[in-house]
Write an enzyme that holds these catalytic residues in place. Structure first.
Site, PDB file in Angstrom:
ATOM      1  N   GLY A   1       0.822  -1.107   0.017  1.00  0.00           N
ATOM      2  CA  GLY A   1      -0.030  -0.089  -0.044  1.00  0.00           C
ATOM      3  C   GLY A   1       0.569   1.252  -0.080  1.00  0.00           C
ATOM      4  O   GLY A   1       1.990   1.177   0.128  1.00  0.00           O
TER       5      GLY A   1
ATOM      6  N   GLY B   1       2.873   3.634   1.129  1.00  0.00           N
ATOM      7  CA  GLY B   1       3.504   3.909   2.480  1.00  0.00           C
ATOM      8  C   GLY B   1       4.262   5.046   2.857  1.00  0.00           C
ATOM      9  O   GLY B   1       4.791   5.526   3.940  1.00  0.00           O
TER      10      GLY B   1
ATOM     11  N   ASP C   1       3.563  -4.681  -7.709  1.00  0.00           N
ATOM     12  CA  ASP C   1       3.012  -3.445  -7.086  1.00  0.00           C
ATOM     13  C   ASP C   1       3.756  -2.193  -7.930  1.00  0.00           C
ATOM     14  O   ASP C   1       3.301  -1.151  -7.757  1.00  0.00           O
ATOM     15  CB  ASP C   1       3.265  -3.220  -5.804  1.00  0.00           C
ATOM     16  CG  ASP C   1       4.689  -3.436  -5.433  1.00  0.00           C
ATOM     17  OD1 ASP C   1       5.251  -4.635  -5.819  1.00  0.00           O
ATOM     18  OD2 ASP C   1       5.337  -2.625  -4.801  1.00  0.00           O
TER      19      ASP C   1
ATOM     20  N   ASP D   1       7.909   4.455 -11.106  1.00  0.00           N
ATOM     21  CA  ASP D   1       8.342   4.074  -9.659  1.00  0.00           C
ATOM     22  C   ASP D   1       9.704   3.682  -9.939  1.00  0.00           C
ATOM     23  O   ASP D   1      10.191   2.474  -9.902  1.00  0.00           O
ATOM     24  CB  ASP D   1       7.434   2.910  -9.076  1.00  0.00           C
ATOM     25  CG  ASP D   1       7.592   3.228  -7.566  1.00  0.00           C
ATOM     26  OD1 ASP D   1       8.355   4.122  -7.148  1.00  0.00           O
ATOM     27  OD2 ASP D   1       6.820   2.279  -6.836  1.00  0.00           O
TER      28      ASP D   1
HETATM   29  P1  AMP Z   1       8.962   0.656  -3.528  1.00  0.00           P
HETATM   30  O1  AMP Z   1      10.192   0.048  -3.399  1.00  0.00           O
HETATM   31  O2  AMP Z   1       9.182   2.167  -3.573  1.00  0.00           O
HETATM   32  O3  AMP Z   1       8.150   0.388  -4.671  1.00  0.00           O
HETATM   33  O4  AMP Z   1       8.097   0.629  -2.132  1.00  0.00           O
HETATM   34  C1  AMP Z   1       7.624  -0.891  -2.002  1.00  0.00           C
HETATM   35  C2  AMP Z   1       6.722  -0.778  -0.747  1.00  0.00           C
HETATM   36  O5  AMP Z   1       7.359  -0.098   0.459  1.00  0.00           O
HETATM   37  C3  AMP Z   1       5.388   0.286  -0.803  1.00  0.00           C
HETATM   38  O6  AMP Z   1       4.417  -0.122  -0.216  1.00  0.00           O
HETATM   39  C4  AMP Z   1       6.099   1.772  -0.270  1.00  0.00           C
HETATM   40  O7  AMP Z   1       5.083   2.522   0.099  1.00  0.00           O
HETATM   41  C5  AMP Z   1       6.939   1.195   0.942  1.00  0.00           C
HETATM   42  N1  AMP Z   1       7.866   1.898   1.195  1.00  0.00           N
HETATM   43  C6  AMP Z   1       9.172   2.463   0.809  1.00  0.00           C
HETATM   44  N2  AMP Z   1      10.034   3.064   1.200  1.00  0.00           N
HETATM   45  C7  AMP Z   1       9.205   3.603   2.289  1.00  0.00           C
HETATM   46  C8  AMP Z   1       9.577   4.563   3.511  1.00  0.00           C
HETATM   47  N3  AMP Z   1      10.795   5.294   3.391  1.00  0.00           N
HETATM   48  N4  AMP Z   1       8.665   4.615   4.227  1.00  0.00           N
HETATM   49  C9  AMP Z   1       7.226   4.249   4.330  1.00  0.00           C
HETATM   50  N5  AMP Z   1       7.135   3.121   3.257  1.00  0.00           N
HETATM   51  C10 AMP Z   1       8.092   2.983   2.475  1.00  0.00           C
HETATM   52 MG    MG Z   2       6.613   1.009  -5.647  1.00  0.00          MG
END
Ligand code: AMP
Ligand code: MG
Length: 475
Positions: free
Chosen positions: A91, A93, A256, A266
């Site tokens: 979700g 985050g 995702d 992303d």
């Molecule tokens: P990503 O690798 O950016 O696609 O993120 C994968 C998941 O981790 C997603 O649900 C993001 O919202 C969450 N996420 C990544 N980095 C953070 C962060 N610094 N704080 C909160 N959630 C994160």
């Molecule tokens: Mg992502």
């Protein structure tokens, strides 16, 4: 500080996903100690019917740094397969949908944030984005866009004055909040969550929404769901082929990170491949090379296949599987088209295309002294209409190291290229020169280049090299 005239606060926002109610949580934005606008994407403004002169830096900061609300902020709910493992704890985050807005082209676009604070999906993480992460996302999306890849754009980047700790950056490291302009933030994983919670009704509702907004040409047609999936297969195969042709390694092709519109988005540990090495892997944590450069088509295919599970609640599975089998053909077509453009040609016969791409990849996989994109830049810079006259005019004195064993590969490439040129009318040579410029920007964002740009920012707070590099993309 009040800006009643801020154009961003007066756009025609539409409660598209918000009105569906079942796919988001309303969240608030973080408050930051500092707001410095580091990037504004003036190229995107015309899509919103705005001229750069109509929008001040303060307007950007008020809307996309202070997050002055126009509507509720929506953290989207989704799951996903991460490196092959199902994760039901995903979700948004560290982001939310700021708003959805109709462009002058009639399409609906998302303003999505990254680094805007914690949400119910942050788990133990801080909800923040590093400044370097923001800079890297600007670079990935602008470079891909320039090369003709359908991608989200980085709309703004505001530095926010916090210290962040990260395992993959020297820490403390600077913080930022980014706003992304994209076709949609509905992911394959948005549907996967609905299967996990067993909600056929919500799947049907979301698919109707996707069709109405992003695939209106199919809405109401007989077998609308089946043609939608086929179209998605084509779009994803095309996108993947374009990444391959431009030498882009996304690095995290989890479900995702796959948009339901087939748009690239992303960007985390991405990289442009330095040389033509199929095994190149961009993410240091991808030990098995699951998302290596050469595995990207298989990864996209796998993701599309997995998407059949949730869609299968409402769409015929056999029909979807039959569509998926066309992936390879869609991929090949799009790959050849983009490679030909990068090599200066618009249309060649199938055998000519095979010969040219084959000779090029054979050369580049064996001669690692020349970089993958570097080769296309050299072609752009060296090409002369007189190459058509004599094969010896083609790369007469290559300035890259080539061994005796490799020399025949270059010779073969020259002959193939020359044969193609002589089959074209002389007048076509100018078009080829132009095509080479259009398809191959003169700047390549290999990691050392990105690090060089970042070093100037981190050491001297000098942003000019970043702006210059992005401007060079336009040449
Ligand atoms: P990503 O690798 O950016 O696609 O993120 C994968 C998941 O981790 C997603 O649900 C993001 O919202 C969450 N996420 C990544 N980095 C953070 C962060 N610094 N704080 C909160 N959630 C994160
Ligand atoms: Mg992502």
């Amino acid at each position: 500080m009040s800006h009643p005239s801020n154009p961003f606060l007066n756009l025609n926002y539409e409660p598209a996903i918000e009105s569906l109610a079942d796919y988001h949580d309303v969240v608030t934005a973080a408050e930051y100690p500092m707001h410095k606008l580091r990037w504004r994407n003036d190229d995107v403004l015309p899509i919103l019917g705005l001229a750069p002169s109509q929008v001040s830096d303060d307007d950007f900061i008020e809307a996309f740094g202070h997050f002055r609300a126009v509507r509720s902020f929506l953290a989207l709910r989704y799951h996903g397969y991460q490196f092959g493992e199902y994760n039901p704890q995903l979700g948004d985050g560290r982001g939310f949908i700021y708003g959805q807005v109709r462009g002058v082209d009639g399409e609906l676009y998302d303003f999505g944030t990254k680094g805007s604070g914690r949400t119910p999906y942050s788990r133990t993480a801080d909800g923040r984005l590093t400044l370097k992460g923001g800079v890297r996302e600007i670079i990935a999306s602008e470079a891909l866009h320039r090369m003709g890849v359908k991608t989200s754009r980085c709309f703004s980047l505001v530095e926010t004055g916090e210290d962040l700790w990260r395992g993959d950056e020297p820490s403390p490291t600077r913080s930022s909040v980014m706003v992304r302009f994209s076709r949609s933030h509905i992911r394959f994983g948005t549907f996967e969550r609905l299967k996990w919670i067993g909600r056929t009704d919500l799947t049907r509702k979301l698919l109707d929404h996707v069709l109405q907004i992003y695939y209106p040409q199919f809405w109401g047609k007989e077998n609308q769901d089946g043609i939608f999936y086929l179209e998605l297969v084509e779009r994803v195969a095309t996108l993947c082929a374009q990444w391959m042709a431009v030498g882009f390694c996304h690095a995290v092709l989890n479900t995702d990170n796959m948009s339901i519109t087939g748009e690239s988005f992303d960007y985390g540990p991405f990289a442009f491949i330095p040389t033509y090495d199929p095994r190149f892997t961009a993410a240091y944590f991808d030990y098995a090379g699951r998302y290596s450069y050469a595995n990207q088509p298989a990864a996209c295919y796998w993701n599309l296949e997995k998407l059949q599970d949730p869609l299968g609640m409402v769409v015929d599975k056999n029909d979807m599987q039959a569509s998926l089998l066309k992936f390879k053909d869609f991929y090949r077509l799009a790959y050849c088209e983009m490679m030909l453009k990068r090599l200066g040609f618009r249309m060649l016969s199938e055998p000519e295309t095979e010969d040219l791409i084959g000779a090029t990849l054979e050369l580049l996989s064996n001669v690692q002294a020349i970089g993958y994109n570097q080769f296309f830049v050299k072609l752009r810079q060296s090409f002369q209409p007189n190459w058509r006259e004599d094969v010896r005019h083609i790369f007469p004195n290559p300035d890259w190291e080539i061994t005796e064993e490799q020399a025949p590969l270059l010779e073969k490439w020259r002959v193939v290229y020359h044969q193609l040129l002589i089959r074209q009318p002389i007048a076509e040579m100018e078009n080829i020169a132009q095509q080479l410029k259009t398809a191959n920007p003169s700047i390549i964002f290999l990691r050392p280049k990105i690090e060089e740009v970042w070093e100037r920012i981190t050491l001297d707070d000098d942003w000019q090299p970043l702006y210059d590099a992005i401007a060079q993309l336009k040449e």
